[in-house]
Enzyme design. Structure first.
Site, PDB file in Angstrom:
ATOM      1  N   GLU A 382      -8.012   7.418   3.560  1.00 46.95           N
ATOM      2  CA  GLU A 382      -7.440   6.998   2.282  1.00 46.95           C
ATOM      3  C   GLU A 382      -8.520   6.292   1.468  1.00 46.95           C
ATOM      4  O   GLU A 382      -9.097   5.301   1.922  1.00 46.95           O
ATOM      5  CB  GLU A 382      -6.265   6.043   2.509  1.00 46.95           C
ATOM      6  N   ARG A 388      -5.861  -4.777   1.631  1.00 46.12           N
ATOM      7  CA  ARG A 388      -5.087  -4.569   2.855  1.00 46.12           C
ATOM      8  C   ARG A 388      -5.266  -3.197   3.495  1.00 46.12           C
ATOM      9  O   ARG A 388      -4.600  -2.885   4.475  1.00 46.12           O
ATOM     10  CB  ARG A 388      -3.603  -4.795   2.566  1.00 46.12           C
ATOM     11  N   HIS A 389      -6.164  -2.365   2.961  1.00 47.49           N
ATOM     12  CA  HIS A 389      -6.353  -1.019   3.509  1.00 47.49           C
ATOM     13  C   HIS A 389      -7.679  -0.897   4.261  1.00 47.49           C
ATOM     14  O   HIS A 389      -8.713  -1.404   3.814  1.00 47.49           O
ATOM     15  CB  HIS A 389      -6.314   0.032   2.392  1.00 47.49           C
ATOM     16  N   GLU A 532       3.875  -4.947   3.891  1.00 45.42           N
ATOM     17  CA  GLU A 532       4.281  -4.105   5.017  1.00 45.42           C
ATOM     18  C   GLU A 532       3.280  -4.197   6.170  1.00 45.42           C
ATOM     19  O   GLU A 532       2.066  -4.116   5.972  1.00 45.42           O
ATOM     20  CB  GLU A 532       4.390  -2.661   4.549  1.00 45.42           C
ATOM     21  N   SER A 535       5.799   0.561  10.166  1.00 50.42           N
ATOM     22  CA  SER A 535       6.754   1.593   9.758  1.00 50.42           C
ATOM     23  C   SER A 535       7.400   2.171  11.014  1.00 50.42           C
ATOM     24  O   SER A 535       6.736   2.320  12.051  1.00 50.42           O
ATOM     25  CB  SER A 535       6.059   2.724   8.992  1.00 50.42           C
TER      26      SER A 535
END
Length: 610
Positions: A382, A388-389, A532, A535
């Site tokens: 990504e 946060r990535h 988040e 998941s």
């Protein structure tokens, strides 16, 4: 003297200049008395003079114009640069005078060189093998596994008042060195998050000089007696003791000048705001020199807490009948669907790095393992440069068969997070204190039972609030996540909650649709402090329904995915699970400002090194 010995003299002199210079900076930063600063400056000037003499002695042994001469010449201050050699004259008397002058200069240089080399060799210390260690009370010790361990080591954190009077061996880093006069030097020894003061006192010999010129961050072996100081040593974690040094060996000498100073890297935002003159170490400098940055007390705490999270994750699930598995990371198809995968060649066949262990967790359930978990790397291509990535992170994954409702999975997950949070607060108090001293945070609030907010309720809360528009059947934006987290915290008094019934369009192909409305799904995200961290969902366990979902998502069915679908045809129990990002969990638990602080060597779109 040989160039080798002279080079050692120059190295020692450079170390002395660096140490004296740091001493001057420390005294100025502390607001020390004028007399103390002036004395330190005089010591610095003397060290520079010694360095100049050492370099000039070495220059006398080199021919002008050689690479060695140029390197040495560059070490001199501009005012001390030697003038070019006199050109030869045809006049014989002038040549004789020049020769005599040169001879006298060479003689003086040789005497100065011998004196400086003797002095600097003593300060630098002898080079010792393990067999020679007992022949000197100080020196540079080279360890090559020639002798087995014969002594017991005492950790810095184990230096406590009950050891008073005992003699111990300690291996640690030199955090700071502070010389006071000719016979006294204070060393601050650091090991992980713990520090202690070592006192080097000697009226004769070179032990004090050797200690004073040790560069910061050097690794040393210290033998000494534990004593109780008259007053607590406020600057050290082991404030109730001191170590009176009897023997001192440098095991690994650090560079005199480091790319960043630990005291700069360890400052809090509050300290930096209070004094704008303090040095701020930016994120790229930290990450470029991560090995040094990781030595701060806060970073030591962060990664020990990260280890504890894995320990509590693993321990809780094992106690609940789970089995740890290890799935492949080179696979033939994207485990989450979509294009965000790192592709590679596998002996002529296309392959990719696993986006998650999802397919293999489910196939483990089909293999009658019933409850499984995994701790392993996850790869996401990504191109997201956010706080946060990451492109590679550690996944904490779990999967379990269920009876009649996926709420059973939510119950297990909530109990697991409560176990982890309580374990961190009760068993990792020193680590939390070290982190929170630089990055303040409180323990996240969570209820005794799971706090579950359904998608429809979340939409209503956002609509009523008006700050962020409801997402409809799309995924939440970052701004919507954060605002919803604030609203849930205000309404339910928690920082950890489950958002349930996600829109089906926002979930992967293997997600079970909601029984009452196919636009929604039996899936959830877990949020911590409004962002988040996890998941999860009930998975589709019927092969026909799974094939329809795959076709609807437009996912190509290759050999790897065919094997996954085929596993459903042999009998698959109803099941569900979740995937947690370890770095994101730690970064949000500690309320850090960037997930890279919770990744030892982070990988993002702009960084694949170190």
């Amino acid at each position: 003297q040989s160039l080798c010995v002279l080079a050692m003299s120059i190295e020692a002199a450079e170390a002395a200049v660096a140490s004296s210079g740091q001493r001057v900076r420390d005294l100025k930063a502390e607001g020390a008395a004028k007399e103390a600063v002036e004395a330190a400056v005089a010591e610095l000037q003397a060290a520079k003079a010694t360095l100049t003499a050492s370099v000039e002695a070495a220059l006398a042994s080199c021919a002008e114009g050689t690479p060695e001469y140029d390197v040495l010449k560059a070490k001199l201050p501009a005012a001390a640069k030697p003038k070019g050699k006199e050109k030869k004259k045809d006049d014989a008397p002038q040549n004789d005078r020049a020769a005599a002058k040169a001879a006298r200069a060479a003689q003086r240089g040789a005497k100065a060189e011998a004196k400086a080399a003797t002095k600097d060799e003593a300060v630098l210390g002898p080079n010792l093998s393990q067999a020679e260690m007992d022949s000197a009370e100080f020196g540079n010790l080279f360890i090559q596994s020639t002798h087995a361990a014969t002594r017991a080591w005492t950790g810095v954190k184990e230096l406590v008042p009950s050891l008073a009077g005992q003699q111990v061996w300690v291996r640690a880093r030199v955090a700071t060195s502070r010389k006071q006069g000719k016979s006294l030097c204070f060393l601050q020894l650091r090991q992980s998050m713990h520090t202690a003061q070592a006192v080097v006192f000697a009226k004769e010999g070179e032990l004090v000089g050797f200690a004073a010129t040790l560069p910061r961050e050097s690794v040393v072996d210290v033998f000494g007696e534990v004593t109780l100081p008259a007053e607590a040593v406020a600057s050290c974690s082991q404030s109730a003791v001191e170590l009176q040094v009897r023997r001192l060996y440098c095991v690994s000498r650090a560079m005199p000048e480091l790319p960043l100073q630990l005291e700069d890297a360890a400052r809090s935002d509050e300290q930096l705001a209070a004094d704008p003159s303090l040095t701020r170490v930016n994120q790229d400098v930290r990450l470029n020199h991560r090995v040094i940055d990781l030595r701060t007390a806060a970073n030591q705490g962060i990664f020990r807490l990260q280890s504890a999270v894995c320990e509590h994750f693993r321990g809780f699930l094992l106690s609940q009948g789970f089995t740890e598995i290890h799935s492949p990371k080179m696979i033939g198809t994207a485990s989450e669907g979509g294009a965000d995968v790192f592709r590679t060649d596998y002996f002529g066949t296309p392959a990719c790095l696993a986006q998650s262990p999802q397919l293999y967790k489910q196939m483990a359930i089909a293999s009658d393992f019933d409850r499984v978990f995994e701790v392993g790397p996850v790869f996401r291509a990504e191109n997201s440069n956010t706080r946060r990535h990451l492109c590679e992170f550690v996944g904490l994954d779990m999967e379990m068969s269920l009876g009649y409702h996926y709420d059973e999975v939510i119950e297990v997950l909530h109990a697991m997070f409560v176990h982890i949070f309580d374990g961190l607060e009760t068993r990792c108090a020193p680590e939390l204190a070290a982190v929170r001293a630089q990055f303040p945070s409180d323990k996240p609030r969570c209820a005794e039972r799971p706090t579950v907010v359904h998608w429809e309720e979340a939409e209503a809360m956002l609509a009523e609030d008006g700050a962020e528009a409801p997402p409809g059947l799309s995924d939440l934006s970052t701004a919507q996540e954060r605002r919803l987290g604030e609203l849930v915290a205000a309404k339910y008094g928690v920082d950890l909650y489950f958002l349930d019934r996600f829109p089906a369009a926002a979930r992967p192909f293997y997600t079970m649709p909601a029984p009452d409305d196919p636009d929604y799904s039996n899936s959830y995200d877990i949020f911590l402090r409004g962002e988040e961290i996890c998941s999860g969902a009930q998975r589709i366990h019927d092969p026909s329904m799974l094939e329809e979902a795959i076709a609807a998502k437009g996912v190509a069915v290759g050999p790897a995915l065919s094997t996954y679908i085929e596993s459903m045809r042999y009998g698959m129990p109803p099941h569900g699970g979740a995937g947690i990002g370890l770095e994101r969990l730690v970064f949000l638990y500690l309320n850090l400002d960037n997930v890279r602080k919770a990744s030892m060597f982070p990988r993002d779109p702009n960084r694949c090194s170190p």
